[in-house]
Scaffold this motif. Structure first.
Motif, PDB file in Angstrom:
ATOM      1  N   THR A 286      10.631  -4.429   5.285  1.00 30.77           N
ATOM      2  CA  THR A 286      11.790  -4.427   4.380  1.00 30.77           C
ATOM      3  C   THR A 286      12.570  -3.112   4.485  1.00 30.77           C
ATOM      4  OG1 THR A 286      10.374  -3.796   2.513  1.00 30.77           O
ATOM      5  CG2 THR A 286      10.917  -6.133   2.755  1.00 30.77           C
ATOM      6  N   ASP A 287      11.899  -2.007   4.834  1.00 30.53           N
ATOM      7  CA  ASP A 287      12.643  -0.749   5.000  1.00 30.53           C
ATOM      8  C   ASP A 287      13.690  -0.879   6.110  1.00 30.53           C
ATOM      9  OD1 ASP A 287      11.452   0.669   2.953  1.00 30.53           O
ATOM     10  OD2 ASP A 287       9.878   1.507   4.223  1.00 30.53           O
ATOM     11  N   ALA A 288      13.332  -1.541   7.205  1.00 30.08           N
ATOM     12  CA  ALA A 288      14.284  -1.736   8.310  1.00 30.08           C
ATOM     13  C   ALA A 288      15.400  -2.692   7.878  1.00 30.08           C
ATOM     14  CB  ALA A 288      13.545  -2.279   9.535  1.00 30.08           C
TER      15      ALA A 288
ATOM     16  N   ARG B  34      10.591  10.195   4.742  1.00 37.29           N
ATOM     17  CA  ARG B  34      10.137   9.605   3.475  1.00 37.29           C
ATOM     18  C   ARG B  34      10.652  10.472   2.325  1.00 37.29           C
ATOM     19  NH1 ARG B  34       5.879   8.393   6.977  1.00 37.29           N
ATOM     20  NH2 ARG B  34       5.071   6.264   6.805  1.00 37.29           N
ATOM     21  N   PRO B  35      11.835  10.136   1.811  1.00 34.24           N
ATOM     22  CA  PRO B  35      12.462  11.008   0.813  1.00 34.24           C
ATOM     23  C   PRO B  35      11.634  11.208  -0.455  1.00 34.24           C
ATOM     24  CG  PRO B  35      13.725   8.969   1.137  1.00 34.24           C
ATOM     25  CD  PRO B  35      12.713   9.013   2.204  1.00 34.24           C
ATOM     26  N   MET B  36      10.753  10.241  -0.777  1.00 33.06           N
ATOM     27  CA  MET B  36       9.906  10.411  -1.964  1.00 33.06           C
ATOM     28  C   MET B  36       8.952  11.594  -1.790  1.00 33.06           C
ATOM     29  SD  MET B  36      10.721   8.032  -4.130  1.00 33.06           S
ATOM     30  CE  MET B  36       9.370   7.917  -5.297  1.00 33.06           C
TER      31      MET B  36
ATOM     32  N   GLY C 141       0.854  -1.187   0.000  1.00 30.20           N
ATOM     33  CA  GLY C 141       0.000   0.000   0.000  1.00 30.20           C
ATOM     34  C   GLY C 141       0.885   1.230   0.000  1.00 30.20           C
ATOM     35  N   PRO C 142       0.280   2.389  -0.211  1.00 28.74           N
ATOM     36  CA  PRO C 142       1.070   3.615  -0.321  1.00 28.74           C
ATOM     37  C   PRO C 142       1.627   4.074   1.024  1.00 28.74           C
ATOM     38  CG  PRO C 142      -1.256   4.142  -0.382  1.00 28.74           C
ATOM     39  CD  PRO C 142      -1.165   2.645  -0.384  1.00 28.74           C
ATOM     40  N   PRO C 143       2.575   4.998   1.019  1.00 29.14           N
ATOM     41  CA  PRO C 143       3.038   5.592   2.268  1.00 29.14           C
ATOM     42  C   PRO C 143       1.838   6.138   3.056  1.00 29.14           C
ATOM     43  CG  PRO C 143       4.415   6.336   0.455  1.00 29.14           C
ATOM     44  CD  PRO C 143       3.262   5.575  -0.160  1.00 29.14           C
TER      45      PRO C 143
ATOM     46  N   LEU D 280       6.081  -4.266   3.317  1.00 32.87           N
ATOM     47  CA  LEU D 280       6.966  -3.737   2.271  1.00 32.87           C
ATOM     48  C   LEU D 280       6.934  -2.218   2.308  1.00 32.87           C
ATOM     49  CD1 LEU D 280       6.175  -5.977  -0.860  1.00 32.87           C
ATOM     50  CD2 LEU D 280       7.611  -6.471   1.128  1.00 32.87           C
ATOM     51  N   GLY D 281       7.915  -1.580   1.671  1.00 30.54           N
ATOM     52  CA  GLY D 281       7.852  -0.143   1.445  1.00 30.54           C
ATOM     53  C   GLY D 281       6.843   0.123   0.327  1.00 30.54           C
ATOM     54  N   GLY D 282       6.301   1.334   0.316  1.00 29.54           N
ATOM     55  CA  GLY D 282       5.227   1.656  -0.619  1.00 29.54           C
ATOM     56  C   GLY D 282       5.576   1.506  -2.092  1.00 29.54           C
ATOM     57  N   GLY D 283       6.870   1.652  -2.429  1.00 29.79           N
ATOM     58  CA  GLY D 283       7.253   1.608  -3.843  1.00 29.79           C
ATOM     59  C   GLY D 283       7.758   0.259  -4.307  1.00 29.79           C
ATOM     60  N   ALA D 284       7.783  -0.725  -3.409  1.00 36.75           N
ATOM     61  CA  ALA D 284       8.378  -2.026  -3.755  1.00 36.75           C
ATOM     62  C   ALA D 284       7.669  -2.682  -4.940  1.00 36.75           C
ATOM     63  CB  ALA D 284       8.352  -2.956  -2.541  1.00 36.75           C
TER      64      ALA D 284
ATOM     65  N   ILE E   9      20.356   6.965   2.307  1.00 36.75           N
ATOM     66  CA  ILE E   9      20.575   6.138   1.097  1.00 36.75           C
ATOM     67  C   ILE E   9      20.151   6.939  -0.135  1.00 36.75           C
ATOM     68  CG2 ILE E   9      20.066   3.970  -0.090  1.00 36.75           C
ATOM     69  CD1 ILE E   9      19.265   2.760   2.632  1.00 36.75           C
ATOM     70  N   PHE E  10      18.979   7.578  -0.054  1.00 33.88           N
ATOM     71  CA  PHE E  10      18.483   8.367  -1.200  1.00 33.88           C
ATOM     72  C   PHE E  10      19.444   9.510  -1.534  1.00 33.88           C
ATOM     73  CE2 PHE E  10      14.143   7.485  -2.848  1.00 33.88           C
ATOM     74  CZ  PHE E  10      13.834   6.356  -2.110  1.00 33.88           C
ATOM     75  N   VAL E  11      19.894  10.230  -0.499  1.00 33.54           N
ATOM     76  CA  VAL E  11      20.731  11.416  -0.732  1.00 33.54           C
ATOM     77  C   VAL E  11      22.129  11.022  -1.198  1.00 33.54           C
ATOM     78  CG1 VAL E  11      21.878  13.363   0.397  1.00 33.54           C
ATOM     79  CG2 VAL E  11      19.477  12.897   0.864  1.00 33.54           C
TER      80      VAL E  11
HETATM   81  O1  LIG Z   1       6.765   5.055  -1.569  1.00 30.84           O
HETATM   82  C1  LIG Z   1       7.995   4.875  -1.659  1.00 30.84           C
HETATM   83  O2  LIG Z   1       8.587   4.856  -2.758  1.00 30.84           O
HETATM   84  C2  LIG Z   1       8.762   4.674  -0.408  1.00 30.84           C
HETATM   85  C3  LIG Z   1       8.069   4.334   0.743  1.00 30.84           C
HETATM   86  C4  LIG Z   1       8.720   4.129   2.040  1.00 30.84           C
HETATM   87  O3  LIG Z   1       8.031   3.146   2.803  1.00 30.84           O
HETATM   88  P1  LIG Z   1       6.555   3.397   3.438  1.00 30.84           P
HETATM   89  O4  LIG Z   1       5.549   3.115   2.364  1.00 30.84           O
HETATM   90  O5  LIG Z   1       6.482   2.430   4.549  1.00 30.84           O
HETATM   91  O6  LIG Z   1       6.509   4.829   3.893  1.00 30.84           O
HETATM   92  C5  LIG Z   1      10.176   3.701   1.861  1.00 30.84           C
HETATM   93  O7  LIG Z   1      10.249   2.408   1.322  1.00 30.84           O
HETATM   94  C6  LIG Z   1      10.899   4.670   0.948  1.00 30.84           C
HETATM   95  O8  LIG Z   1      10.952   5.932   1.595  1.00 30.84           O
HETATM   96  C7  LIG Z   1      10.249   4.776  -0.436  1.00 30.84           C
END
Ligand SMILES: O=C(O)C1=C[C@@H](OP(=O)(O)O)[C@@H](O)[C@H](O)C1
Ligand SMILES: Nc1ncnc2c1ncn2[C@@H]1O[C@H](COP(=O)(O)OP(=O)(O)O)[C@@H](O)[C@H]1O
Ligand SMILES: [Mg+2]
Length: 167
Positions: free
Chosen positions: A33-35, A117-119, A9-11, A78-82, A48-50
């Motif tokens: 997975t983010d951890a 959340r760098p995105m 799901g989304p952030p 999972l992270g939202g973008g996985a 990591i992003f920067v």
């Molecule tokens: O949407 C995304 O691309 C991201 C969501 C984040 O996880 P959450 O969905 O748990 O915030 C994390 O994986 C990263 O900052 C990128």
């Protein structure tokens, strides 16, 4: 080994929060997975992003998700973008996948200014709307279960899910 379920799901959907509550309820381990990525990289996700860029983060994410799908037997967030990764979506076809849906208004309230959340570091509301619109069909395509989270507490969602996953 296979996860009890995988949360997508989304952030702001509540994957990390609901995942922990669900794992506690089911008395199974929880992983995010983010951890796992932060442990592997030895630094927080914003760093990591920067320092390395989004493609480097996505490469770590792809491996972290694949490893967890194959070698973890608890509740996995999972992270939202996985799910943007084709291989990850294909791998999810073999799993019980819960899509935590959320409307933009609640998601915006939950992520606030996007700290951590760098995105979402620039114009969080507009970016979140864009990401949610772009990704919604992908979340739907991998989901075996969907729960609308708006107006529900994480504990309520975890209880609802525990009951649904039981059937
Ligand atoms: O949407 C995304 O691309 C991201 C969501 C984040 O996880 P959450 O969905 O748990 O915030 C994390 O994986 C990263 O900052 C990128
Ligand atoms: N159902 C909910 N209702 C209200 N707030 C929530 C809910 N789920 C999560 N939150 C809050 O929203 C924020 C983002 O939750 P989080 O679990 O990190 O989402 P995700 O991992 O999907 O990005 C946290 O501050 C969390 O406490
Ligand atoms: Mg999370």
């Amino acid at each position: 080994m296979t996860p009890v379920c995988v949360l997508v799901g989304p952030p702001g959907a509540g994957k990390s929060t609901v995942g922990q509550a669900l794992a506690a309820l089911l008395e199974v381990p929880f992983a995010d997975t983010d951890a796992l990525i932060e442990t592997t990289a030895g630094k927080p996700i914003p760093d990591i992003f920067v320092e390395d860029g989004e493609p480097a983060f996505r490469a770590l994410e792809r491996v972290a998700v694949a490893d967890a799908l194959a070698g973890f037997d608890g509740v996995l967030a999972l992270g939202g973008g996985a799910i943007m990764d084709d291989g990850t979506r294909a791998a999810l076809a073999a799993h019980r996948v819960v899509y935590l849906s959320v409307e933009l208004s609640d998601a915006v309230k939950r992520v606030g200014l996007g700290a951590g959340r760098p995105m979402l570091s620039v114009n969080p509301r507009a970016t979140l709307k864009y990401l949610m619109d772009q990704r919604r069909p992908l979340y739907e395509s991998v989901a075996t279960h969907t729960v609308a989270t708006d107006g529900r507490t994480p504990q309520e969602i975890a209880e609802l899910l525990a009951a649904r996953l039981d059937t």
